[in-house]
Structures are given as C-alpha cells and as structure tokens.
Design a protein around this motif. Structure first.
Motif, PDB file in Angstrom:
ATOM      1  N   LEU A  88     -22.067  20.939   1.848  1.00  0.00           N
ATOM      2  CA  LEU A  88     -22.562  22.604   1.641  1.00  0.00           C
ATOM      3  C   LEU A  88     -23.704  22.667   0.836  1.00  0.00           C
ATOM      4  O   LEU A  88     -23.785  23.895   0.177  1.00  0.00           O
TER       5      LEU A  88
ATOM      6  N   ASN B 286     -17.778  17.105   4.406  1.00  0.00           N
ATOM      7  CA  ASN B 286     -18.185  18.714   4.541  1.00  0.00           C
ATOM      8  C   ASN B 286     -19.553  18.696   5.628  1.00  0.00           C
ATOM      9  O   ASN B 286     -20.251  17.726   5.263  1.00  0.00           O
ATOM     10  N   ARG B 287     -19.918  19.730   5.633  1.00  0.00           N
ATOM     11  CA  ARG B 287     -21.258  20.161   6.156  1.00  0.00           C
ATOM     12  C   ARG B 287     -22.258  19.771   5.056  1.00  0.00           C
ATOM     13  O   ARG B 287     -21.907  20.162   4.055  1.00  0.00           O
TER      14      ARG B 287
ATOM     15  N   GLY C 204     -14.213  23.689   7.591  1.00  0.00           N
ATOM     16  CA  GLY C 204     -13.977  22.770   6.526  1.00  0.00           C
ATOM     17  C   GLY C 204     -13.462  21.490   6.426  1.00  0.00           C
ATOM     18  O   GLY C 204     -12.611  21.240   7.416  1.00  0.00           O
TER      19      GLY C 204
END
Length: 463
Positions: free
Chosen positions: A163, A196-197, A224
């Motif tokens: 993130l 996660n991203r 998520g």
C-alpha cells in the motif's frame, strides 16, 4: 506415553523461530521499492457543456484554453510495487504488471538511495520482469532457493512495499503448493503471510534467506489481505529470469500439438489401462508432426518424466531447451511407441489447422443423440469453413442425450470417429459397428468448434 508426546510437541515448538528479526536484517538490503511513471494520453471525451450566459462561462473558457480543446492534457500516472536484487551488478526481479507500460522506473533501496532502472525483459505468461540498474558500488543481493523443497506448513517471510507504506515484513506458512491461477505455466505457492497491493514483485523467503517465490497476487473480496496470497515458485521464476537476462525474452520449448486431459470414458474408448496422460487432438505442422505423432496418440511420458495431465506436459515442454531432442512415449492402437522429437520454439510457432479433402452427397442421420449431416458447399459457407473442409456437421443435439451433456452443439464438426476419418453418415455408422464388434462400450469422436479440436467419448449402450 504422555512424556513422549510432550517431548515431541516441545521439539516441534523449537522448530518455530523465536523471531524473524535476524532474517529480516540479513535480506532487507536486497529488497527494493519500485515506483513507475506512465504518460496517460489526453481524454477524447467532449468537454463540459456550459449554457451561454452562465456565470461559469468565462471560467470554463479559460480552463479549456489552458488544457487543450477537450479541457484535458496528457498527465503522468504513478504506480508502486516491490522487487529484489539478484546480482551485485544490479539485476532486479519484479512482476510484469508492476512495470507494464512504464516510461520511467525508479528503484528505492533499503538504505535510502535511489537509482533509475531500465527494463531488460518481461514475460506476461508468468507475470515476471527483469530490470537493471547501474551502481557505482556492488549491491547487496539475495539468491534463489528450491521451491520444490518447501513443504506445506513451512515458515516463510514476505517483504515489500504494501500500500505504498514503505519497507515491510510479514510472516506466515506455506498454505499450499502447485496452485494454478490462469496461465499455462503457473506454479504458485499459496501463503498466509500478509500480502497486499504494493507487495507485488517482492520476494517470499524461506528461513535460510533464499527466495522461493515472487509475490504476485492475492485472493480477496475487498482488496485487502485475508491470508490467501500467491507467489510464483522459484522453480519457474529462476528459469524465466535467466532467459530474460540472457536473451531479453523467453525461449520456451514447443512440441507442436493440441491436447486434452484423459478422462475415464476416454481411457475406456482408447483402451488405456490408466486414466492419465495427454490426449493429442491435433498435430499441425511442427516438431511433433515431423517426428510422426498423430491425433489420437496419448502422450504417457516426455523426456523420461511421466505425464499425468495436460498441465504438467505444457509446463515441462515449456521449460525444456529449444532444439533439444527428447523421447516421447505415446500410446497408439493398443501399444506404446517411442518417438524422438526435436523441440521448436513456442514464441515463433505458427499453428495452421489442416483440413481434409473430398465431399459426399447430402445425407442426414440421427445417431447417438445427434442429428448429423454430410458436408456440403452451403454448410461450409454457413459455418465459415474452408472450401476443402470435411466431416459430419452436427445439425441438432437432443437435450436429453449424453452428447448434449458432454457439450456437443449444433454447428460442431465431427472429423473422426474411432480415430478414423469420417466423411459420411455411413462412415459414422460403420465406426459404431466396428467399436461394438471390438467390445468397446464407447466411441471416441474428434469434434471441432471454431477450429479448436477435442475428443469426446459417447456411450454405445442402448444407442
């Protein structure tokens, strides 16, 4: 007995690391954050419409003058991801989707310095990419590990830039191995280490600090981490990255066949003792045809390794060196035969679909739940077939028939029955009679739809 069990539990507990701090400290200098920049073209959508005399008219006129006729100008878009250094001279591994379409790639190292990177090569099939930076000093790097040695339940550690928050570590276990998501060459390790991203392209480490996977994807209903992450195994990644490093592109082996899995009824129809292997549905011009392979052959082993199904064969062929001569064991007409095939290169392969010749008088028949018709020029035109296409055209399929359950539909073309060509209804009837006389319970049909072939076994009982 209680004492022995307690000892075993204590031993198991000791195998769990007290901390991942030493491991994280050891490998962190080789893990990088990746920022990519891409130029996004101006929108071609019409600009805002403002009524004449509106108090906003002057404002929007000024805006349009500054930003072009549509009120839009090209803009820069940024994306974040992760990667890891695999050599002291600056080769870096990441995911293809992290850098796809990027004009600029910036690498941020754990120590805080940044370097521009160039893209050496990409492989969309495995979602891998290789980058290169030039550094005045040798870079810290990590080595590949053996993903095949990883067991379900083993501890693993993921590192990356989730993130966009910067360098981060998460730990978990190997949840499963051999996962396939969408590609022919997929071999993913599933893990519950939080991914996660932004983690995309980062490394998945074993406890020895070796990379056994490249973090690639998550399964999540909300975007998520829910503990289902996937990392491309080092078994696949190391080979792909080596090719990108040496050639700037992949060079996968190519056998030159179309195949499908062997099912219980197909095995019975073929006379196979085991339900395994890859059934050849088509052999276009290529290495396999030159070696004498035929449609209807069942590939049982490739280069000395047993073939369980089509997926394992595709993966093994792709990982074999282009130009290598391999032994391929096939099952044909009730016996096995070994063919020697010199592999081509898949990326260069063309796959023309051969067609038969001849035509017969228009005849229809109702057989095995199918209404079939001999080929005519009119049917060739209606179905978009070549002028020399041959076979039986399926005009209708009874919805309560086995043929319908197995996916046959009007417009399909039956080119073989019992592994022999059919060009008339009588040919099909003859193949059925021959199969019954041979004690077969089912008949194998080779069916084409939009040029794609597949075998279907239909029961001969009560037909």
């Amino acid at each position: 007995m209680a004492f022995v069990i307690a000892q075993a539990l204590t031993a198991a507990a000791q195998s769990r690391p007290d901390t991942f701090a030493d491991l994280a400290e050891k490998v962190s200098p080789a893990v990088v954050n990746i920022t990519t920049s891409t130029t996004v073209a101006a929108s071609t959508e019409p600009g805002p419409i403002v009524p004449e005399g509106s108090p906003f008219e002057d404002f929007f006129r000024d805006f349009m003058d500054r930003n072009g006729p549509n009120g839009q100008s090209p803009r820069r878009s940024q994306a974040l991801g992760s990667g890891f250094v695999i050599s002291e001279d600056g080769f870096i591994v990441t995911n293809n989707h992290v850098i796809q379409g990027a004009d600029e790639v910036l690498i941020e190292f754990f120590e805080g310095f940044e370097l521009d990177a160039k893209i050496i090569g990409t492989d969309p099939n495995t979602d891998l990419a290789l980058l290169k930076v030039d550094s005045d000093k040798p870079l810290k790097f990590v080595s590949w590990g053996d993903s095949e040695a990883a067991r379900v339940g083993d501890w693993v550690m993921a590192m990356g830039n989730p993130l966009g928050q910067g360098f981060s570590v998460s730990a978990g276990i190997v949840s499963a191995r051999g996962r396939a998501l969408s590609g022919s060459y997929d071999d993913y390790i599933q893990t519950d280490a939080a991914i996660n991203r932004g983690n995309s392209g980062g490394p998945l480490f074993n406890l020895s600090g070796e990379v056994i996977g490249v973090n690639t994807a998550i399964l999540s209903p909300n975007g998520g981490s829910i503990g289902i992450g996937f990392a491309m195994s080092s078994r696949v990644a190391e080979n792909v990255i080596a090719q990108l490093r040496d050639f700037g592109e992949t060079r996968r082996g190519w056998l030159g066949v179309r195949i499908q899995d062997v099912t219980d009824d197909l095995a019975e129809g073929l006379g196979l003792a085991e339900v395994r292997g890859a059934l050849v549905t088509d052999v276009p011009e290529g290495p396999a045809l030159e070696a004498g392979m035929e449609a209807g052959d069942v590939i049982l082993s490739f280069d000395g390794v047993e073939v369980d199904d089509t997926r394992s064969l595709v993966r093994q062929v792709g990982e074999t060196t282009v130009g290598k001569e391999v032994r391929v064991l096939v099952f044909r007409d009730g016996k096995t035969e070994t063919l020697r095939v010199t592999l081509g290169r898949r990326e260069d392969a063309e796959r023309p679909i051969p067609a038969s010749v001849n035509s017969t008088d228009p005849v229809t028949g109702d057989i095995l739940g199918l209404t079939v018709s001999n080929m005519t020029d009119e049917l060739r035109e209606q179905l978009g077939l070549s002028d020399d296409a041959e076979g039986l055209v399926v005009a209708d399929v009874a919805e309560d028939s086995e043929a319908y359950e197995k996916g046959l539909r009007a417009g399909d073309l039956i080119t073989e029955a019992g592994q022999e060509k059919v060009a008339s209804v009588k040919d099909l009837e003859d193949r059925i009679e021959e199969a019954r006389e041979a004690g077969r319970k089912s008949l194998l049909l080779l069916v084409r739809r939009d040029g794609d072939p597949r075998f279907v076994a239909l029961s001969l009982e009560d037909s």
